[in-house]
Design a protein around this motif. Sequence first.
Motif, short mmCIF file in Angstrom:
data_model
loop_
_atom_site.label_atom_id
_atom_site.label_comp_id
_atom_site.label_asym_id
_atom_site.label_seq_id
_atom_site.Cartn_x
_atom_site.Cartn_y
_atom_site.Cartn_z
N GLN A 1 0.81 -1.23 0.00
CA GLN A 1 0.00 0.00 0.00
C GLN A 1 0.84 1.28 0.00
OE1 GLN A 1 -3.01 -0.26 3.05
NE2 GLN A 1 -3.78 -2.23 2.26
N TYR B 1 -2.12 -9.87 0.78
CA TYR B 1 -3.31 -10.70 0.56
C TYR B 1 -3.84 -10.65 -0.86
CZ TYR B 1 -5.73 -6.23 1.64
OH TYR B 1 -6.16 -4.93 1.67
N CYS C 1 -7.40 -13.03 4.48
CA CYS C 1 -7.43 -11.57 4.70
C CYS C 1 -8.34 -11.13 5.83
CB CYS C 1 -7.81 -10.87 3.41
SG CYS C 1 -7.75 -9.09 3.57
N SER C 2 -9.62 -11.48 5.73
CA SER C 2 -10.58 -11.00 6.73
C SER C 2 -11.87 -11.80 6.56
CB SER C 2 -10.86 -9.51 6.54
OG SER C 2 -11.09 -9.23 5.17
N PHE D 1 -14.70 -10.99 5.83
CA PHE D 1 -15.56 -10.57 4.72
C PHE D 1 -14.92 -10.78 3.35
CE2 PHE D 1 -13.56 -6.82 6.67
CZ PHE D 1 -12.85 -6.30 5.61
N GLU E 1 -12.57 -4.98 13.17
CA GLU E 1 -11.88 -3.70 12.94
C GLU E 1 -12.79 -2.50 13.16
OE1 GLU E 1 -9.49 -3.60 9.44
OE2 GLU E 1 -9.18 -1.43 9.53
N HIS F 1 -6.05 -5.19 14.59
CA HIS F 1 -7.06 -4.17 14.94
C HIS F 1 -7.83 -4.49 16.22
CE1 HIS F 1 -5.99 -2.09 11.35
NE2 HIS F 1 -6.23 -3.16 10.62
N ASP G 1 0.04 -0.72 10.14
CA ASP G 1 -0.94 -1.01 9.10
C ASP G 1 -0.42 -0.47 7.76
OD1 ASP G 1 -3.21 -2.13 8.04
OD2 ASP G 1 -4.61 -0.68 8.86
N1 LIG Z 1 -6.93 -1.59 7.81
C1 LIG Z 1 -7.15 -2.52 6.88
N2 LIG Z 1 -8.16 -3.39 7.06
C2 LIG Z 1 -8.39 -4.30 6.12
N3 LIG Z 1 -9.30 -5.28 6.03
C3 LIG Z 1 -9.10 -5.90 4.87
O1 LIG Z 1 -9.82 -6.90 4.43
N4 LIG Z 1 -8.08 -5.36 4.20
C4 LIG Z 1 -7.60 -4.37 4.95
C5 LIG Z 1 -6.56 -3.43 4.78
O2 LIG Z 1 -5.83 -3.44 3.78
N5 LIG Z 1 -6.37 -2.54 5.79
#
Ligand SMILES: Nc1nc2[nH]c(O)nc2c(=O)[nH]1
Length: 445
Positions: A68, A125, A202-203, A205, A232, A266, A317
């Motif tokens: 990023q 990811y 990744c997460s 969702f 988060e 987070h 982050d």
């Molecule tokens: N802060 C972030 N949260 C995320 N959740 C996700 O699925 N990707 C990210 C991310 O790049 N940064």
Amino acid sequence: MSEILIRGAECLLTMNDTREELRGADVLVREGKVAQVGHGLSTSGEVVEAKGCVVTPGLVNTHHHLFQSLTRAVPGGQDALLFGWLQSLYPIWQGFGPEHFFSSAQVGLAEMMLSGCTLSSDHLYLYPNGARLEDTIHAAAELGIRFHPTRGSMSIGESDGGLPPDALVEREADILEDCIRVIDAFHDPNEGSMCRVGVAPCSPFSVSRELMRDAALLARDKGVMMHTHLAENNEDIAYSEAHFGCRPGQYAEELGWTGADVWHAHCVKLDGQEIDLFAKTRTGVAHCPCSNCRLGSGIAPVRAMRDAGVPVGLGVDGSASNDSGNLAQEARQAMLLQRVAQGADAMSAREALEIATRGGAEVLGREDCGQIAPGKQADIAVWDMSGIESAGSWDPAALLLAGPVTVRDLFVQGRQVVRDGHLTTVDLPRVIERQNRLARALMEA
Ligand SMILES: Nc1nc2[nH]c(O)nc2c(=O)[nH]1
């Protein structure tokens, strides 16, 4: 036998078991480890004078998305909450290839090192256009930073109810196969390791329940750590309740995502029960205060986590949500944010520094790092307190209260990687020039 003596530190903040602070002290480094800490030490090797400096363990970064750093301050994502912010950036990241991942990793890690970081993890990811995890591993090796890359993944695209576009998700079988490949090729479990690979869907969702479960089984089979985003913001909690019928803590527990080999980024919205669960299972947290502010996510209950015994480290982050990547400033922000939430005595500068060093090392499973004590890895930061920003300060806590935000010198495994504020391992102007060329091309595309 290679030796370095760091001599006469104004104050040495050891972060050892008794959190000793030594005035006018020396550190003798031999073969990449701390050999001795004390006064009046000598060597026939190199001497680095530390008069006027605070010396600390190298800082530890437990969460980053290095890629990023090529998408800082993108206008469309500057004022959005997490989900909208991600949706504004996915189409840009879709245009990345191996050179983008290498370049952004070098910029992000160089920034980390200049701000005192000797050990950084990364959460990569997405893998468009032939990108591979080793694009970042090679970037880190060239810089000389200790690196914990994680093989991240996304498998549920928009058409299946997930957040990312379908073009950015991978097949789950391919993800697991590539996790095995990179662990076998690059993971070093030994003490002093310079590279440890983790597994990191990744997460909730953006991946399925099945991938979360299978990734945990694979990681445990291979003996590597596991990482993801959790709780988060409120959107994240609402997604969990709508799609899984439970809160993130329960989801994590059911799928094997608690334990000392797991750390979640987070955790802004963890409730009391989830904090107790994390404490009981020794599940770690990467606290990312600047990103949480930038995305308006909220203030993580770090005071409650620490009081309950949850292992907490710091993370900058990704630089699309920070937009900086300065770990010293992140430590200060962690301290300030707890004070906003809980009052002026909620977190001291010393505690923030402990979280940024020893705390992060514990979260990443590195007992050999995060403190300056005989036998530990010689990962050491030297901070010059003679500048204007610290003039008139009374206490080494000034490092976070009135300190420099970049290091004078930095040692990783006893090797000097920053000298007099400059990286010794790469030509930084060239690294920046390449990064800006790539960013311009992305902007024009
Ligand atoms: N802060 C972030 N949260 C995320 N959740 C996700 O699925 N990707 C990210 C991310 O790049 N940064």
